[in-house]
Design a protein around this motif. Structure first.
Motif, PDB file in Angstrom:
ATOM      1  N   TRP A 111      64.134  26.662  -5.292  1.00  0.00           N
ATOM      2  CA  TRP A 111      63.517  25.903  -6.313  1.00  0.00           C
ATOM      3  C   TRP A 111      63.864  26.439  -7.750  1.00  0.00           C
ATOM      4  O   TRP A 111      63.976  27.414  -8.037  1.00  0.00           O
ATOM      5  CB  TRP A 111      61.950  25.946  -6.112  1.00  0.00           C
TER       6      TRP A 111
ATOM      7  N   MET B  96      55.865  15.154  -4.728  1.00  0.00           N
ATOM      8  CA  MET B  96      55.775  16.692  -4.347  1.00  0.00           C
ATOM      9  C   MET B  96      54.023  16.959  -4.481  1.00  0.00           C
ATOM     10  O   MET B  96      53.932  18.103  -4.574  1.00  0.00           O
ATOM     11  CB  MET B  96      56.621  17.442  -5.608  1.00  0.00           C
TER      12      MET B  96
ATOM     13  N   ASN C 224      57.204  22.016  -2.968  1.00  0.00           N
ATOM     14  CA  ASN C 224      58.018  21.190  -2.058  1.00  0.00           C
ATOM     15  C   ASN C 224      57.554  21.708  -0.600  1.00  0.00           C
ATOM     16  O   ASN C 224      58.259  21.409   0.465  1.00  0.00           O
ATOM     17  CB  ASN C 224      59.532  21.713  -2.341  1.00  0.00           C
ATOM     18  N   ASN C 225      56.572  22.564  -0.386  1.00  0.00           N
ATOM     19  CA  ASN C 225      56.192  23.024   1.106  1.00  0.00           C
ATOM     20  C   ASN C 225      54.769  23.507   0.887  1.00  0.00           C
ATOM     21  O   ASN C 225      54.463  24.445   0.223  1.00  0.00           O
ATOM     22  CB  ASN C 225      56.992  23.941   1.427  1.00  0.00           C
TER      23      ASN C 225
END
Length: 309
Positions: free
Chosen positions: A27, A105, A114-115
């Motif tokens: 990232w 996002m 992103n997670n």
């Protein structure tokens, strides 16, 4: 009132941008929001921060960075990771080729990444508009200040981490005040360990510190060097010499700068008039005040207010 108190009581956060970022490698965020001041805390994992043409600095869990704008910079999992997201003014988030990623996002209330279970968690607070009271303080900082975990004790970070994801009534006000406290605590810790500006160090002097507090607390008073010297119990010549040596400018020059900085912030308050602000900071007429303001900032009080709006 000292400079940090002025920072907290004057240009306080008003609906500041606050975000919890949850990320897994790779990232990289290219920050181009041009905000005057941002503070970032690493809750979990690591992050690299670098201004253009500067060496990247690694941050680990527990570290806090204060980032002075408006220069652009990058925050990433590694110095070599190319930017995947660009943060524009107004906190608009896009890919490098302009595709908006705000919705894709989003991970919940003030949470983005992103997670949802990412290994790196960052807390970011951004002042998108700075009042003039803080400018003297902020301009004394390098572009990047990093406070390492263990260098200072700040209970605000866990509280901010716990509150940032809540959507309760009045939550914005709670988060704004927590952001203010975190910034003031970070700057106080930084100045305690590094070279503070002369005007900040002068607060510890029994004579000049007293004089500075008098000027800060009552800028509307018709101060002269003689009346100020009387209040602090020294001769006019002694005060003028000691004040200039410690602060870097004469007492009346310092007072003028403080009055106009205070006025620049007061002008942004709802319903403020030029005449009322002029009186509050010690000017006998709006014309005299406007002339001094334009000389210092290159714009009229009215134009300053309209530009901020």
């Amino acid at each position: 009132m000292d400079a940090l108190v002025g920072f907290l009581n004057g240009p306080r956060a008003r609906g500041a941008f606050l975000l919890r970022s949850v990320l897994d490698p790779p990232w990289s965020l290219r920050i181009r929001d041009e905000a005057p001041l941002t503070i970032m805390a690493v809750v979990r994992g690591t992050a690299w921060v670098a201004h253009d043409d500067e060496s990247p600095v690694e941050m680990r869990a527990g570290d806090v960075a204060v980032i002075r704008g408006p220069e652009h910079y990058t925050v990433a999992d590694a110095p070599t990771t190319p930017p995947q997201v660009v943060i524009h003014p107004g906190q608009v988030c896009t890919t490098p080729d302009g595709v908006n990623v705000a919705d894709s996002m989003s991970q919940g209330v003030r949470t983005w990444g992103n997670n949802p279970n990412g290994g790196t968690v960052l807390l970011t607070g951004t002042y998108e508009g700075a009042g003039e009271i803080s400018r003297r303080l902020v301009d004394a900082l390098p572009p990047l200040v990093v406070l390492r975990d263990g260098e200072w004790d700040c209970p605000v970070i866990p509280l901010l981490a716990a509150e940032i994801g809540k959507d309760d009534f009045g939550q914005e006000a709670v988060l704004d005040r927590l952001l203010d406290l975190l910034v003031v605590a970070a700057l106080r810790a930084w100045f305690a360990r590094h070279e503070a500006p002369a005007w900040y160090r002068a607060h510890t002097d029994p004579i000049v510190g007293h004089a500075v507090r008098l000027l800060h607390n009552n800028p509307a008073h018709p101060w002269t060097v003689a009346t100020l010297a009387r209040e602090v119990g020294v001769s006019r010549a002694a005060l003028a010499r000691r004040f200039s040596d410690l602060v870097g400018e004469p007492p009346m020059a310092f007072l003028t700068g403080w009055r106009l900085a205070l006025a620049a912030d007061l002008l942004l308050e709802p319903g403020a008039t030029v005449g009322a602000v002029a009186r509050r900071v010690g000017y006998t007429s709006p014309f005299t005040f406007s002339t001094a303001f334009k000389r210092r900032y290159g714009t009229s009080p009215q134009a300053h207010r309209h530009a901020a709006a």
